[in-house]
Design an enzyme around this catalytic site. Structure first.
Site, mmCIF file in Angstrom:
data_model
loop_
_atom_site.group_PDB
_atom_site.id
_atom_site.type_symbol
_atom_site.label_atom_id
_atom_site.label_comp_id
_atom_site.label_asym_id
_atom_site.label_seq_id
_atom_site.Cartn_x
_atom_site.Cartn_y
_atom_site.Cartn_z
ATOM 1 N N ASN A 10 0.858 -1.184 0.000
ATOM 2 C CA ASN A 10 0.000 0.000 0.000
ATOM 3 C C ASN A 10 0.895 1.235 0.000
ATOM 4 O O ASN A 10 1.386 1.637 1.046
ATOM 5 C CB ASN A 10 -0.915 -0.029 1.234
ATOM 6 C CG ASN A 10 -1.854 1.169 1.255
ATOM 7 O OD1 ASN A 10 -1.924 1.934 0.298
ATOM 8 N ND2 ASN A 10 -2.570 1.334 2.360
ATOM 9 N N LYS A 12 0.062 4.213 -0.487
ATOM 10 C CA LYS A 12 -0.650 5.402 0.016
ATOM 11 C C LYS A 12 -0.345 6.597 -0.894
ATOM 12 O O LYS A 12 -0.166 6.408 -2.096
ATOM 13 C CB LYS A 12 -0.284 5.665 1.478
ATOM 14 C CG LYS A 12 -0.477 4.419 2.345
ATOM 15 C CD LYS A 12 -0.440 4.700 3.815
ATOM 16 C CE LYS A 12 -0.652 3.408 4.579
ATOM 17 N NZ LYS A 12 -0.745 3.581 6.012
ATOM 18 N N HIS A 96 -10.010 1.372 3.836
ATOM 19 C CA HIS A 96 -8.797 1.567 4.642
ATOM 20 C C HIS A 96 -9.116 2.532 5.789
ATOM 21 O O HIS A 96 -9.903 3.465 5.620
ATOM 22 C CB HIS A 96 -7.668 2.128 3.764
ATOM 23 C CG HIS A 96 -6.354 2.116 4.473
ATOM 24 N ND1 HIS A 96 -6.005 3.086 5.375
ATOM 25 C CD2 HIS A 96 -5.345 1.216 4.467
ATOM 26 C CE1 HIS A 96 -4.811 2.793 5.884
ATOM 27 N NE2 HIS A 96 -4.388 1.660 5.348
ATOM 28 N N GLU A 98 -7.655 4.962 6.934
ATOM 29 C CA GLU A 98 -7.431 6.383 6.629
ATOM 30 C C GLU A 98 -8.606 6.961 5.843
ATOM 31 O O GLU A 98 -8.945 8.133 5.994
ATOM 32 C CB GLU A 98 -6.089 6.549 5.888
ATOM 33 C CG GLU A 98 -4.925 6.319 6.849
ATOM 34 C CD GLU A 98 -3.675 5.714 6.223
ATOM 35 O OE1 GLU A 98 -3.514 5.764 4.996
ATOM 36 O OE2 GLU A 98 -2.840 5.181 6.995
ATOM 37 N N GLU A 168 -6.483 -4.577 9.993
ATOM 38 C CA GLU A 168 -5.438 -3.609 10.320
ATOM 39 C C GLU A 168 -5.810 -2.850 11.593
ATOM 40 O O GLU A 168 -6.594 -1.889 11.532
ATOM 41 C CB GLU A 168 -5.268 -2.610 9.180
ATOM 42 C CG GLU A 168 -4.893 -3.238 7.861
ATOM 43 C CD GLU A 168 -4.234 -2.227 6.923
ATOM 44 O OE1 GLU A 168 -3.095 -2.451 6.541
ATOM 45 O OE2 GLU A 168 -4.871 -1.203 6.623
ATOM 46 N N GLY A 174 1.508 2.523 10.779
ATOM 47 C CA GLY A 174 2.461 3.615 10.656
ATOM 48 C C GLY A 174 3.069 4.034 11.981
ATOM 49 O O GLY A 174 3.743 5.061 12.063
ATOM 50 N N SER A 214 2.404 -1.924 10.439
ATOM 51 C CA SER A 214 3.837 -2.003 10.744
ATOM 52 C C SER A 214 4.463 -3.362 10.442
ATOM 53 O O SER A 214 5.347 -3.818 11.169
ATOM 54 C CB SER A 214 4.110 -1.574 12.192
ATOM 55 O OG SER A 214 3.687 -0.235 12.395
ATOM 56 N N GLY A 236 4.393 1.529 4.953
ATOM 57 C CA GLY A 236 5.741 2.113 4.936
ATOM 58 C C GLY A 236 6.811 1.202 4.342
ATOM 59 O O GLY A 236 7.609 1.637 3.490
HETATM 60 P P1 PGA Z 1 2.046 0.489 7.726
HETATM 61 O O1 PGA Z 1 0.643 0.724 6.965
HETATM 62 O O2 PGA Z 1 2.631 -0.792 7.202
HETATM 63 O O3 PGA Z 1 2.876 1.693 7.352
HETATM 64 O O4 PGA Z 1 1.752 0.427 9.175
HETATM 65 C C1 PGA Z 1 -0.219 -0.357 6.716
HETATM 66 C C2 PGA Z 1 -1.473 0.145 6.029
HETATM 67 O O5 PGA Z 1 -1.983 1.192 6.423
HETATM 68 O O6 PGA Z 1 -1.990 -0.479 5.087
#
Ligand code: PGA
Length: 251
Positions: A10, A12, A96, A98, A168, A174, A214, A236
């Protein structure tokens, strides 16, 4: 029961088009375990070009990170399922955290997006997860199952046959804080039980359920070793081809 193993990247809102093309080139040139399906969830501006880049590659698929619940018309700024299909997109991320948090996407809206993806034969990667406060109260399972119940209402088993779910926990996205493999496994199992109760055991057994939050080269193996974790949705750590290839090879 063997399910697909999936490593989804992802990106983003990161990379411009040239950087995205370069990142994908670097990734496909790595030594990648052929038994892992790779899905790159890229910004809208990159989709047409990245789809051309992976044309003929049966391991790497391109996903959008969002999609409209409408077919077409006066919805300025939105992108439809037909538009995604027309550039070769095969998957779409729906719900997601977000999108839920910053764009107020409700379970009901996400249910409509899910239906729209299914109608158009785009494979949904449906995300769910709880905030830290909800986990602290001990209501995390109830919360996640309620997200799924509300968004899947009106979907038949047949509608969901291509579905991918990503669990998630928001407190792990993140933040560098990963759910322990046991915490991930507990929820993935509950999600499978939900599919079994709401639909049937076959759907529960065949639906890939990913963990996200993460996931890193250093922890992927432990997380993916759990029986109900079929892969990861990686934010990330997917922005580095070397690191992401290690995750792809961590099953
Ligand atoms: P992250 O994000 O690996 O940076 O924690 C995961 C995601 O939001 O899909």
């Amino acid at each position: 029961m063997s399910r697909k193993r999936i490593a989804a990247a992802n990106w983003k809102m990161n990379t411009n088009l040239q950087e995205g093309e370069e990142l994908l080139t670097q990734l496909v040139n790595k030594k990648l375990d052929r038994s892992t399906d790779i899905i790159v969830c890229a910004p809208f501006t990159h989709l047409a070009s990245l789809c051309k880049q992976v044309n003929g590659n049966d391991q790497v698929k391109i996903a959008a990170q969002n999609m409209s619940d409408h077919d077409k018309g006066a919805y300025t700024g939105e992108v439809s399922a037909a538009m995604l299909l027309s550039v070769g997109v095969t998957h779409v991320v729906i719900g997601h955290s977000e999108r839920r948090e910053y764009f107020n996407e409700s379970d009901e809206l996400l249910g409509r997006k899910l239906k729209k993806a299914i109608e158009n034969n785009i494979t949904p990667i449906f995300c769910c997860g709880e905030q830290l406060s909800i986990r602290k109260e001990g209501n995390h399972i109830k919360h996640v199952i309620s997200q799924l119940t509300r968004s899947f209402s009106g979907c038949s088993k047949d509608d969901l046959k291509e579905l991918i779910i990503a669990y998630e926990p928001i407190w792990a996205i993140g933040t560098g804080e990963t759910a322990s493999p046991e915490q991930a496994e507990e929820m993935q199992l509950e999600i499978r039980k939900f599919l079994s109760n709401a639909y049937d055991q076959e759907l529960a057994d065949t639906t890939p359920i990913l963990y996200g939050g993460s996931v890193k080269p250093g922890n992927a193996k432990d997380i993916f070793s759990k029986p109900n974790v079929d892969g990861g949705l990686v934010g990330g750590a997917s922005l580095n081809a070397e690191g992401f290839s290690i995750i792809v090879n961590s099953f």
